[in-house]
Design an enzyme around this catalytic site. Structure first.
Site, mmCIF file in Angstrom:
data_model
loop_
_atom_site.group_PDB
_atom_site.id
_atom_site.type_symbol
_atom_site.label_atom_id
_atom_site.label_comp_id
_atom_site.label_asym_id
_atom_site.label_seq_id
_atom_site.Cartn_x
_atom_site.Cartn_y
_atom_site.Cartn_z
ATOM 1 N N ASP A 100 0.844 -1.195 0.000
ATOM 2 C CA ASP A 100 0.000 0.000 0.000
ATOM 3 C C ASP A 100 0.877 1.241 0.000
ATOM 4 O O ASP A 100 1.830 1.336 0.782
ATOM 5 C CB ASP A 100 -0.902 0.004 1.237
ATOM 6 C CG ASP A 100 -1.982 1.073 1.148
ATOM 7 O OD1 ASP A 100 -2.574 1.224 0.073
ATOM 8 O OD2 ASP A 100 -2.237 1.756 2.154
ATOM 9 N N ARG A 155 1.047 17.092 12.699
ATOM 10 C CA ARG A 155 2.354 17.728 12.876
ATOM 11 C C ARG A 155 2.329 19.231 12.664
ATOM 12 O O ARG A 155 3.318 19.913 12.899
ATOM 13 C CB ARG A 155 3.381 17.100 11.919
ATOM 14 C CG ARG A 155 3.740 15.665 12.239
ATOM 15 C CD ARG A 155 4.858 15.166 11.354
ATOM 16 N NE ARG A 155 4.475 15.189 9.942
ATOM 17 C CZ ARG A 155 3.818 14.213 9.330
ATOM 18 N NH1 ARG A 155 3.468 13.137 10.003
ATOM 19 N NH2 ARG A 155 3.514 14.305 8.051
ATOM 20 N N ASP A 193 -8.995 0.317 1.504
ATOM 21 C CA ASP A 193 -8.055 -0.148 2.525
ATOM 22 C C ASP A 193 -8.581 0.299 3.893
ATOM 23 O O ASP A 193 -8.268 1.394 4.359
ATOM 24 C CB ASP A 193 -6.657 0.415 2.263
ATOM 25 C CG ASP A 193 -5.596 -0.342 3.036
ATOM 26 O OD1 ASP A 193 -5.774 -1.547 3.247
ATOM 27 O OD2 ASP A 193 -4.580 0.268 3.409
ATOM 28 N N ARG A 246 -7.825 3.764 12.884
ATOM 29 C CA ARG A 246 -6.983 4.935 13.146
ATOM 30 C C ARG A 246 -6.409 4.947 14.560
ATOM 31 O O ARG A 246 -5.267 5.368 14.770
ATOM 32 C CB ARG A 246 -7.793 6.212 12.896
ATOM 33 C CG ARG A 246 -8.318 6.374 11.483
ATOM 34 C CD ARG A 246 -7.207 6.449 10.465
ATOM 35 N NE ARG A 246 -7.743 6.707 9.112
ATOM 36 C CZ ARG A 246 -6.996 6.718 8.024
ATOM 37 N NH1 ARG A 246 -5.690 6.485 8.106
ATOM 38 N NH2 ARG A 246 -7.546 6.940 6.841
ATOM 39 N N GLN A 277 -3.654 2.371 14.824
ATOM 40 C CA GLN A 277 -2.491 2.847 14.067
ATOM 41 C C GLN A 277 -1.742 3.943 14.812
ATOM 42 O O GLN A 277 -0.503 3.977 14.811
ATOM 43 C CB GLN A 277 -2.936 3.361 12.700
ATOM 44 C CG GLN A 277 -1.790 3.805 11.802
ATOM 45 C CD GLN A 277 -2.265 4.207 10.413
ATOM 46 O OE1 GLN A 277 -3.415 3.976 10.044
ATOM 47 N NE2 GLN A 277 -1.386 4.815 9.640
ATOM 48 N N TYR A 306 2.227 2.827 15.131
ATOM 49 C CA TYR A 306 2.965 3.073 13.887
ATOM 50 C C TYR A 306 4.403 3.537 14.091
ATOM 51 O O TYR A 306 5.227 3.437 13.178
ATOM 52 C CB TYR A 306 2.206 4.058 12.990
ATOM 53 C CG TYR A 306 2.418 5.518 13.292
ATOM 54 C CD1 TYR A 306 3.295 6.276 12.521
ATOM 55 C CD2 TYR A 306 1.742 6.147 14.341
ATOM 56 C CE1 TYR A 306 3.478 7.629 12.783
ATOM 57 C CE2 TYR A 306 1.930 7.481 14.605
ATOM 58 C CZ TYR A 306 2.795 8.219 13.829
ATOM 59 O OH TYR A 306 2.986 9.551 14.094
ATOM 60 N N LYS A 314 -3.931 -2.048 9.699
ATOM 61 C CA LYS A 314 -4.228 -2.203 8.270
ATOM 62 C C LYS A 314 -4.332 -3.664 7.857
ATOM 63 O O LYS A 314 -4.647 -3.951 6.696
ATOM 64 C CB LYS A 314 -3.110 -1.550 7.451
ATOM 65 C CG LYS A 314 -2.954 -0.063 7.664
ATOM 66 C CD LYS A 314 -3.967 0.698 6.872
ATOM 67 C CE LYS A 314 -3.614 2.177 6.838
ATOM 68 N NZ LYS A 314 -4.447 2.909 5.894
ATOM 69 N N THR A 329 -4.650 6.568 -0.295
ATOM 70 C CA THR A 329 -5.892 7.343 -0.296
ATOM 71 C C THR A 329 -5.871 8.421 -1.376
ATOM 72 O O THR A 329 -4.882 9.146 -1.522
ATOM 73 C CB THR A 329 -6.106 7.998 1.070
ATOM 74 O OG1 THR A 329 -6.104 6.983 2.065
ATOM 75 C CG2 THR A 329 -7.426 8.741 1.128
#
Length: 423
Positions: A133, A149, A240, A244, A247, A251, A260, A357
């Site tokens: 992905d 961020r 997909d 959230r 993740q 991550y 995922k 996405t």
């Protein structure tokens, strides 16, 4: 003989102008029938599926390995290569043309070879060898970066220099219509001292296009642009699904994992690269210019309309929550494949590459609920006073995509999935 993409072509089978499956498309899939016909390869035309095995048995299609159309997957046919793909598509187009009598005037063969779409069950079209992905929409990556961020550090330093991706799970790629169980995992919301284990609370979708690889490359080999393009058999719509909150905790430092791995849904019809040829477009300007191995000599994006509908369990039909276009992708499918193999990574027949996405510059073009709800701060308004920031049990997602021609459209059908409660 007219080219299969000729916009003037018409089939003897009536096809509505709004159908995804005119004679200019001829996407491949795997189907079975209610009367017990085993899964085999077919092509969509209007409201019918053309049974290619019946045509082979009647000596109407000549391929080196006739049994490829009796297989329950497209991998054996894809392995025959681009020359066979193109020749076979041209022959199918000829058989279906309104001005060609061979199938049109043969009622017995028509009855055997043309199966009403309403009478078939569609299966996974390929055996997925590997799944990767990507993260190739600049708008999507920027939106997510701003959320987490800040505006001044939205894109990571490497993002403008290479297609970013990760290896996902081929074992949980499923065909449209497969119900998706809400995943479980480690959760650590802001302010919690320690993580806990339980059902995902921030379940999301990701609107993507999947690239189906039809030819292998050798370990240690780099791919030039032309070879990479010729390895692509076709495209599917891909959802997909994303957890959230799982993740967010997992991550760092290696990226998505369980968030995922639980489900990726694809459309049952593979639209061939050749059918999309008239809709090629140049993508956005890439600044700074990519390194030489990633530079493109031709347009490798596509003018492809995409939309997403969300239907809560209490609703009668889905409401559109996203309308966007595949042409916005910063990194093209060819660049993704070139980069994937650039280290010497071998590619296999049946590999699947998710585009990442697909979002556009406007708010209504955001391809995930994470963006649409801006990380859960803005509700999506649905009929009957229903609101959503992320997906709830019983919700159903429907994704569609098509390229608009002159009086016809080349489309994918749809990919649908409904959320079931966690066990």
């Amino acid at each position: 003989m007219p080219h299969p993409n000729d916009p003037k072509l018409r089939s003897f089978i009536p096809v509505d102008p709004a159908s995804d499956f005119p004679i200019q498309n001829l996407p491949y899939g795997v189907f079975s029938t209610k009367d017990g016909l085993a899964p085999r390869v077919g092509v969509a035309i209007g409201d019918y599926v053309l049974d290619l095995w019946q045509l082979v048995q009647d000596c109407r299609i000549d391929v080196v390995e006739p049994a490829v159309f009796a297989a329950a997957m497209l991998n054996p046919f894809m392995a025959l290569g681009p020359t066979v793909w193109s020749r076979t598509r041209a022959r199918i187009s000829e058989l279906l043309r309104a001005d060609h009598s061979e199938l049109r005037d043969n009622p017995k063969l028509r009855q055997r070879a043309l199966v009403p779409m309403a009478d078939v069950k569609l299966h996974m079209p390929i055996a997925v060898a590997g799944y990767t992905d990507f993260y190739s929409s600049k708008e999507h990556a920027t939106n997510v970066g701003v959320m987490f961020r800040g505006k001044d550090n939205a894109l990571q330093p490497n993002w403008l220099h290479m297609p970013i991706g990760y290896n996902g799970r081929a074992s949980t790629v499923v065909v449209s219509g497969t119900k998706v169980r809400r995943p479980r995992g480690q959760l650590k919301p802001p302010g919690a001292e320690l993580p806990s284990f339980g059902p995902c609370k921030r379940l999301d979708f990701e609107l993507e296009i999947g690239v189906v690889i039809g030819q292998p490359s050798a370990m240690g080999e780099m791919l030039p642009e032309r070879q990479a393009e010729e390895m692509i058999f076709g495209f599917v719509i891909l959802n997909d699904w994303s957890a959230r909150d799982i993740q967010q905790w997992e991550y760092v430092p290696l990226g998505p994992f369980q968030a995922k791995a639980f489900a990726t849904s694809i459309s049952p019809w593979i639209v061939t690269r050749e059918a999309l040829e008239p809709f090629r477009r140049h993508g956005p300007e890439q600044d700074p210019p990519p390194l030489p191995y990633l530079r493109q000599a031709q347009p490798n994006n596509y003018d492809m309309k995409l939309d997403v509908g969300l239907r809560a369990a209490q609703m009668n039909e889905a409401q559109t929550i996203c309308r966007t276009n595949f042409k916005y992708m910063y990194w093209s499918s060819v660049q993704q494949l070139v980069h994937h193999a650039s280290s010497g990574c071998a590619m296999n027949v049946g590999d699947l590459l998710g585009s990442g996405t697909i979002s556009g510059p406007e708010k209504h073009q955001r391809g995930s609920l994470l963006e649409i709800s801006w990380n859960g701060t803005e509700s999506v308004e649905l009929p009957r006073g229903i609101k959503r920031t992320f997906l709830e049990d019983g919700d159903s997602l429907v994704m569609r995509g098509w390229c608009q021609g002159d009086g016809f459209r080349v489309g994918f059908g749809e990919v649908e999935g409904t959320i079931m409660p966690a066990e």
